[in-house]
Design an enzyme around this catalytic site. Structure first.
Site, PDB file in Angstrom:
ATOM      1  N   SER A  39       0.921  -1.273   0.054  1.00 26.61           N
ATOM      2  CA  SER A  39      -0.078  -0.130   0.211  1.00 26.61           C
ATOM      3  C   SER A  39       0.926   1.465   0.022  1.00 26.61           C
ATOM      4  O   SER A  39       1.656   1.381  -1.032  1.00 26.61           O
ATOM      5  CB  SER A  39      -0.799  -0.011   1.168  1.00 26.61           C
ATOM      6  OG  SER A  39      -2.161   0.846   1.049  1.00 26.61           O
ATOM      7  N   ASP A 160      -6.097  -3.962  -1.450  1.00 29.57           N
ATOM      8  CA  ASP A 160      -4.882  -3.575  -0.508  1.00 29.57           C
ATOM      9  C   ASP A 160      -4.406  -4.874  -0.013  1.00 29.57           C
ATOM     10  O   ASP A 160      -4.931  -5.645   0.592  1.00 29.57           O
ATOM     11  CB  ASP A 160      -5.477  -2.671   0.569  1.00 29.57           C
ATOM     12  CG  ASP A 160      -4.563  -2.191   1.670  1.00 29.57           C
ATOM     13  OD1 ASP A 160      -3.478  -2.259   1.338  1.00 29.57           O
ATOM     14  OD2 ASP A 160      -4.836  -1.987   2.727  1.00 29.57           O
TER      15      ASP A 160
END
Length: 281
Positions: A39, A160
């Site tokens: 991320s 994510d």
């Protein structure tokens, strides 16, 4: 140093702490043969590996006041808090040009962590095989549940990477890097609590993601325990904020972000001698 990896946690806007540390590393010309990021950690790694000092600060702090970067307006218009097209197209291709050539010609391995929406398992992409698709994969790794859409890549739908592998130290070790430097974005003593909203919001299209989000806090805390144990064993060097600054995952106050960025830089500077000793032993 020949067998050392760099492991970068995510954390949304708290990733500017990582940016501060990497800025100091660039000043010292310190690059690791293996970098793995999740991320925001993957985003910060991209400008580090393209050898662009100052770029992370410019992108993540100077632009934070722009409503296209992060705002409720984005959510009402596009169902995403961060305007992912602005972040992964307009900024790197027009506003703060990304040095694709330097990135593609780097010598370091770069691995990005994503989550497979159908299986709930981690999917790791090594940029040696997917270099031209870098921004799409970092975008996937940064697509937070409920605030950004999933990303289609090849035969998968991705979200994510922090959902299933928030601090990918084990992956670095599995890839053959016995010594690792881990950059965390939460201060010492932090433990994740169960989300009050994880049982309220459901992914109808991807039910396994809903399941993962309900147990994510347990996985995260177990991962922190593993990192602590590896640090105690002497195989892992850990950076994390030396002060508990009030910066949220979706922080928009520029002065808070600047303070956290500077803290990362100072923590790197103050611990650099110890880091060098760790890498040389």
């Amino acid at each position: 140093m020949l067998n050392s990896g760099l492991v970068l946690e995510g954390g949304g806007m708290r990733g500017v702490y990582t940016a501060g540390i990497l800025e100091y590393f660039m000043e010292k010309n310190l690059y690791f043969p293996y970098v793995i990021g999740v991320s925001a950690g993957a985003c910060m790694a991209a400008s580090y590996l393209s050898r662009q000092p100052g770029r992370n600060k410019k992108v993540n702090i100077d632009f934070v006041g722009d409503p296209r970067y992060l705002s409720y307006r984005n959510f009402w218009k596009k169902r995403q808090m961060f305007d992912m097209d602005f972040l992964f197209d307009e900024i790197p291709n027009k506003l703060v040009p990304y040095d694709y050539d330097s990135f593609l010609n780097r010598t370091e391995q770069f691995v990005v962590v994503t989550t497979d929406c159908l299986t709930g398992e981690p999917v790791y992409y090594n940029m040696d095989q997917h270099g031209e698709d870098m921004l799409q994969l970092i975008r996937a790794s940064s697509s937070l549940p409920f605030v950004a859409p999933s990303v289609a890549y090849q035969d998968k739908m991705l979200l994510d990477g922090g959902i299933i592998d928030p601090i990918p130290l084990k992956k670095a070790q599995k890839d053959g890097f016995e010594k690792n430097v881990v950059i965390l974005t939460k201060p010492v003593g932090y433990k994740k609590k169960a989300s009050r909203f994880s049982s309220l919001f459901k992914y109808k299209q991807f039910p396994i993601i809903s399941e993962r989000l309900q147990t994510r806090y347990k996985l995260y805390n177990e991962t922190l325990d593993y990192v602590a144990a590896e640090k105690e064993s002497g195989s892992t060097f850990v950076f994390q904020p030396s002060q508990p600054l009030p910066v949220g995952r979706m922080e928009r106050k520029k002065e808070r972000l600047q303070a956290l960025y500077e803290l990362g830089y100072e923590d790197a500077k103050n611990n650099y001698k110890a880091l060098q000793e760790f890498l040389q032993n």
